[in-house]
Design an enzyme around this catalytic site. Structure first.
Site, PDB file in Angstrom:
ATOM      1  CG  LEU A  30       1.499  -8.321  -1.338  1.00  0.00           C
ATOM      2  CD1 LEU A  30       1.650  -7.598  -0.012  1.00  0.00           C
ATOM      3  CD2 LEU A  30       0.096  -8.117  -1.888  1.00  0.00           C
ATOM      4  CB  THR A  79      10.486  -3.306  -5.450  1.00  0.00           C
ATOM      5  OG1 THR A  79      10.148  -1.922  -5.613  1.00  0.00           O
ATOM      6  CG2 THR A  79      11.605  -3.427  -4.445  1.00  0.00           C
ATOM      7  CD  GLU A 104      14.005  -7.101  -3.270  1.00  0.00           C
ATOM      8  OE1 GLU A 104      13.035  -6.528  -2.707  1.00  0.00           O
ATOM      9  OE2 GLU A 104      15.162  -7.070  -2.830  1.00  0.00           O
ATOM     10  CD  GLU A 128      12.488   0.413  -0.884  1.00  0.00           C
ATOM     11  OE1 GLU A 128      11.888  -0.551  -1.393  1.00  0.00           O
ATOM     12  OE2 GLU A 128      11.906   1.445  -0.480  1.00  0.00           O
ATOM     13  CG  ASP A 173       8.647  -2.908   8.209  1.00  0.00           C
ATOM     14  OD1 ASP A 173       9.054  -3.771   7.405  1.00  0.00           O
ATOM     15  OD2 ASP A 173       9.145  -1.775   8.322  1.00  0.00           O
TER      16      ASP A 173
END
Length: 605
Positions: free
Chosen positions: A512, A471, A509, A311, A227
């Site tokens: 990073l 993820t 996903e 999430e 973020d």
């Protein structure tokens, strides 16, 4: 329409961009013993490769420690880890690549949409134009920058985003994922929705023939890994939390977390007369009504946010203000008065009223390791006691109930629109090799060496026909710090098997940004669902690539990405080796170059 920003800018600048090889290889020999096997199947029709290349690591072979779902492995060009929406420092990069990288950060219109049909007519990529059908591989989406819509309700860096969308479409990308922020749209007053910026962004996606995964982002942006911009909850929600701080998640030290409204008050009309779940339902209904003409065609998926970072979890590992750092175990978030009231009722119902006064008091601190905390010790730890079983069952069930409530609302809102519903689950891979799986427990996933914590989540999603989005798909066990017993591959395998058992679609996903073939190969392998113990059927229903940024459009990164998208689209039945796909991608670059040059000349006048 342009194939890629690198070649557009290079043509404009009169620069030729040569092909370069991937960076050198590195090895990590650290090993660990864990309970589950992550052996991949090797089907006859797997993804062939003529050579295997591993990316360089900064210290000559061992990757540096990584934060939660966000590996800190360096990319092949050895650039430092960057926040997904933060423009990189371009100094030191080859001159032609420096120009290309700036394409995303500048407001330069690179090619008119009129060229789209011409470029997409090239034979090699005809197969990627249509919607994804079962058995035709895995469609790839790309996450938009977190700040794609500004606080002033306009599209951020509009011309650069427009050019980027053209490039993604020409590469065969299926669509994009965008955050629709509660704090932006309903920020000023309850029930007052401002869709400015999002209307324009949806129209841009439609114009370029890209599908959209829209995330109902009911959380704060800022305070989590990656973020780099701040978008708080709606100010009227923050005002209510300020008045009654028990509306915020609370740890045993009394710290309040404003990332997401506590699930403890899901059914309490504490937000200007509405419950939080009613607020979420009203927001989704307003979204449906405003974007009805896009639903089922341009907008194909609604990912419903259910916690921090969107999430389904508790905010057990907050990075904000240095509270937590990787690979700490985190902390339980059940000490607001609403959750304690629920705990008390559950304890009394179980005939153990003494268990209802508070949560575990011996579970250590955010940055402890399992063996530092009596509750999480492998021998005699409270997690494996009757009290531990009671508490963890209650704590994890509240999270599942929270998911049920929001999914019921989402289904009611979107059931006739033709869109799919998805839910994102965090890839908490550190200390996975321990008995207690402490970081998963504090996040609300009751997963231990003796219990499958992901099957109940998958079963809950299956009841609602929702997609399980997971993820850390790109990570390999040996890349992670083994002293923390990290095991992302084994975790992904466990989740995949749970989704197969529950018969729920799995999407993935990367955690990073990664641009190397080694990471791409790992994603391809995971997307094939060829795990030891699996039924060998099907593939992931979709993969979303994190994230649109200047690094993606660097020459070598872009070339590898185009090949990766093509390989994903072909599916696990393809017999082509990686180098053959790369050659086809290069050919596509070359045959479209005249159109790119024509666009560049037009822009110079």
């Amino acid at each position: 329409m342009a194939l890629n920003i690198t070649h557009q800018i290079a043509t404009l600048a009169g620069t030729t961009i040569p092909a370069e090889s991937v960076a050198g290889s590195g090895e990590s020999t650290a090993t660990t013993t864990v309970s589950a096997s992550a052996v991949w199947k090797s089907p006859a029709t797997s993804h062939h490769r003529c050579r295997i290349q591993k990316p360089d690591f900064a210290d000559g072979g061992v990757s540096p420690p990584m934060s939660p779902c966000r590996s800190r492995q360096l990319s092949p060009c050895r650039s430092p880890p960057l926040s997904p929406c933060r423009s990189p420092v371009l100094g030191g990069i080859r001159a032609d690549l420096s120009v290309a990288c700036q394409a995303f950060a500048t407001e330069m219109e690179l090619a008119p949409a009129a060229f789209a049909d011409d470029i997409l007519s090239v034979g090699e990529y005809k197969e990627v134009r249509g919607a994804h059908d079962k058995g035709t591989g895995v469609p790839v989406y790309v996450m938009m920058p977190l700040d794609s819509v500004t606080m002033n309700h306009t599209v951020s860096r509009k011309k650069a985003i427009n050019a980027s969308l053209q490039a993604l479409k020409s590469a065969g990308v299926e669509g994009i994922m965008m955050d629709v922020w509660w704090g932006l749209v309903e920020g000023d007053a309850p029930g007052a929705y401002n869709w400015g910026g999002y209307n324009e962004l949806m129209e841009m996606a439609k114009k370029h023939g890209l599908k959209v995964q829209a995330v109902m982002s009911f959380h704060q942006c800022g305070g989590n890994v990656g973020d780099s911009c701040t978008i708080p909850l709606p100010k009227w929600v923050v005002e209510e939390i300020d008045k009654d701080q028990d509306l915020a998640y609370t740890d045993k030290w009394g710290r309040r977390n404003y990332e997401y409204v506590s699930l403890g008050c899901d059914t309490i009309p504490a937000l200007k007369g509405r419950t939080p779940v009613q607020c979420y339902a009203d927001f989704m209904r307003a979204f449906r009504d405003n974007f009805r003409h896009y639903l089922g065609d341009t907008i194909v998926e609604i990912q419903v946010g259910m916690g921090p970072a969107g999430e389904l979890r508790y905010p057990s590992y907050p990075e904000q203000n240095g509270t937590w750092s990787f690979p700490g175990i985190g902390a339980f978030q059940c000490f607001d008065k609403y959750m304690i009231s629920s705990l008390k009722a559950a304890a009394e119902a179980a005939g153990k009223p003494e268990w209802g006064s508070t949560g575990p008091t011996d579970a250590g601190h955010y940055n402890n390791w399992p063996e530092d905390s009596p509750f999480f010790k492998k021998e005699g730890g409270g997690w494996n006691s009757p009290y531990g079983e009671f508490f963890l069952t209650w704590y994890s069930k509240l999270l599942l109930d929270h998911g049920e409530r929001i999914l019921n609302s989402a289904k009611s809102v979107f059931e006739t629109t033709g869109v799919k519903i998805s839910v994102k689950v965090a890839g908490i891979h550190w200390h996975y090799g321990t008995r207690s799986h402490a970081p998963e427990l504090t996040a609300g996933y009751y997963n231990t060496r003796f219990r499958d914590g992901y099957l109940p989540i998958a079963q809950m999603l299956a009841r609602h026909g929702a997609i399980f989005n997971f993820t850390c798909i790109e990570m390999r066990d040996h890349e992670q710090p083994q002293d923390a017993l990290c095991a992302p591959e084994k975790l992904v395998r466990q989740v995949a098997l749970a989704t197969q058992k529950a018969q729920v679609p799995l999407a993935g996903e990367n955690a990073l940004p990664r641009y190397d073939d080694y990471a791409h190969e790992q994603i391809l392998q995971a997307a094939s669902m060829n795990f030891d113990g699996s039924n060998g059927e099907g593939e992931m229903c979709a993969f979303t690539y994190l994230r649109m940024n200047p690094h993606l459009f660097q020459a070598d990164n872009w070339r590898r990405f185009v090949a990766f998208v093509k390989k994903m689209k072909e599916g696990k039945g393809s017999n082509k080796c990686w180098e053959q796909v790369e050659r086809e991608a290069e050919h596509f670059v070359h045959v479209t170059e005249p159109l790119v040059q024509e666009a560049a000349v037009a822009l110079m006048h």
